[in-house]
Enzyme design. Structure first.
Site, mmCIF file in Angstrom:
data_model
loop_
_atom_site.group_PDB
_atom_site.id
_atom_site.type_symbol
_atom_site.label_atom_id
_atom_site.label_comp_id
_atom_site.label_asym_id
_atom_site.label_seq_id
_atom_site.Cartn_x
_atom_site.Cartn_y
_atom_site.Cartn_z
ATOM 1 N N TYR A 159 -2.341 -0.544 10.425
ATOM 2 C CA TYR A 159 -2.433 -0.874 9.004
ATOM 3 C C TYR A 159 -1.142 -0.494 8.295
ATOM 4 O O TYR A 159 -0.571 -1.294 7.532
ATOM 5 C CB TYR A 159 -3.627 -0.146 8.382
ATOM 6 C CG TYR A 159 -3.768 -0.369 6.901
ATOM 7 C CD1 TYR A 159 -4.250 -1.574 6.402
ATOM 8 C CD2 TYR A 159 -3.433 0.632 5.993
ATOM 9 C CE1 TYR A 159 -4.391 -1.782 5.040
ATOM 10 C CE2 TYR A 159 -3.567 0.433 4.634
ATOM 11 C CZ TYR A 159 -4.043 -0.772 4.165
ATOM 12 O OH TYR A 159 -4.169 -0.975 2.808
ATOM 13 N N SER A 180 0.864 -1.181 0.000
ATOM 14 C CA SER A 180 0.000 0.000 0.000
ATOM 15 C C SER A 180 0.891 1.218 0.000
ATOM 16 O O SER A 180 2.070 1.144 0.389
ATOM 17 C CB SER A 180 -0.873 0.005 1.266
ATOM 18 O OG SER A 180 -1.515 1.249 1.461
#
Length: 256
Positions: free
Chosen positions: A160, A147
């Protein structure tokens, strides 16, 4: 990308979003596609869709956090198609967002079990299967979905971001270990892409959507197909000199 035709690829977490778009793009290039997901109804529907365009497809219900499921998934893929040429380890979760001072161990475990251990366990079983398929000629390829949060960070997404940073570390280490075995390993780092995860991040609010779009210099968020295409390039022989790298497909997000 003619080098994809007739080869077999495994995608984890492909019943929606980026995984689904990648399965469709691989099928359109003539590849055999095995894919996982926890939602059987969606998985069976996608399997039928891919078969209708003339490709060989197999849906396997599996939990990315379970090594037993991962081992079974690789074995079923090889059993169905006779081998494995590459994989896109896409399954992931954002967990419960919030500040670090409110972080809960249960949330840490759920995020890291899927985003980090899920990728590590996948490569543990995929790399030997790919090696057996490609032999001394090499040409195997794995792509891990990290990501933009694996390259930078944002408030309220600490766990995350940490998990996606870990995916990049795993990717580099695996690339160094697997290069001599004929398997390349790279990562893709999307910014905000219009998926179900994006809907959860935004809460469905038009104002939040506009704010998230404005984070990208390109002026909008991405579409799943815009991540699928660079993933296919990394899986294909066209990227044969690329390994251990993280490609940011992020609309300029991490250039700021």
């Amino acid at each position: 990308m003619s080098s994809l035709r007739g080869k077999t690829y495994l995608i984890t977490g492909a019943t929606s979003g980026i995984g689904r778009a990648t399965a469709q793009a691989l099928a359109a290039r003539g590849a055999n596609v095995a894919f996982t997901g926890r939602r059987a109804e969606r998985g069976k529907a996608l399997e039928s869709e891919l078969k209708e365009i003339g490709t060989k497809a197999l849906y396997i219900q599996a939990d990315a956090a379970s090594e037993d499921d991962t081992r079974r998934t690789v074995a079923e893929t090889v059993g169905a198609f006779g081998g494995l040429h590459g994989a896109f380890n896409n399954a992931g979760t954002e967990g419960v967002l919030g500040p670090i001072i409110e972080a809960m161990h249960e949330n840490y475990r759920s995020v890291f079990d899927i985003n980090v251990w899920g990728v590590a366990a996948a490569m543990k079983h995929e790399i030997p299967a790919i090696m057996r398929t490609v032999g001394e000629s090499g040409g195997g390829s794995i792509v891990n979905n990290s990501s933009a949060m694996g390259l930078v960070a944002m408030p309220n997404a600490g766990l995350y971001a940490a998990s996606k940073h870990a995916v990049i570390g795993l990717t580099k280490a695996a690339a160094l270990e697997a290069s001599a075995l004929g398997v390349r390993v790279n990562a893709i780092a999307p910014a905000v892409v219009e998926t179900e995860m994006f809907d959860r991040f935004s809460g469905g609010s038009d104002e939040a959507r506009a704010q998230m779009a404005a984070l990208h210099p390109i002026g909008r968020f991405g579409q799943p197909r815009e991540i699928a295409e660079p993933v296919l390039w990394l899986l294909s022989d066209e990227s044969s000199f690329v390994t251990g790298q993280t490609i940011a497909a992020d609309g300029g997000f991490t250039a700021q």
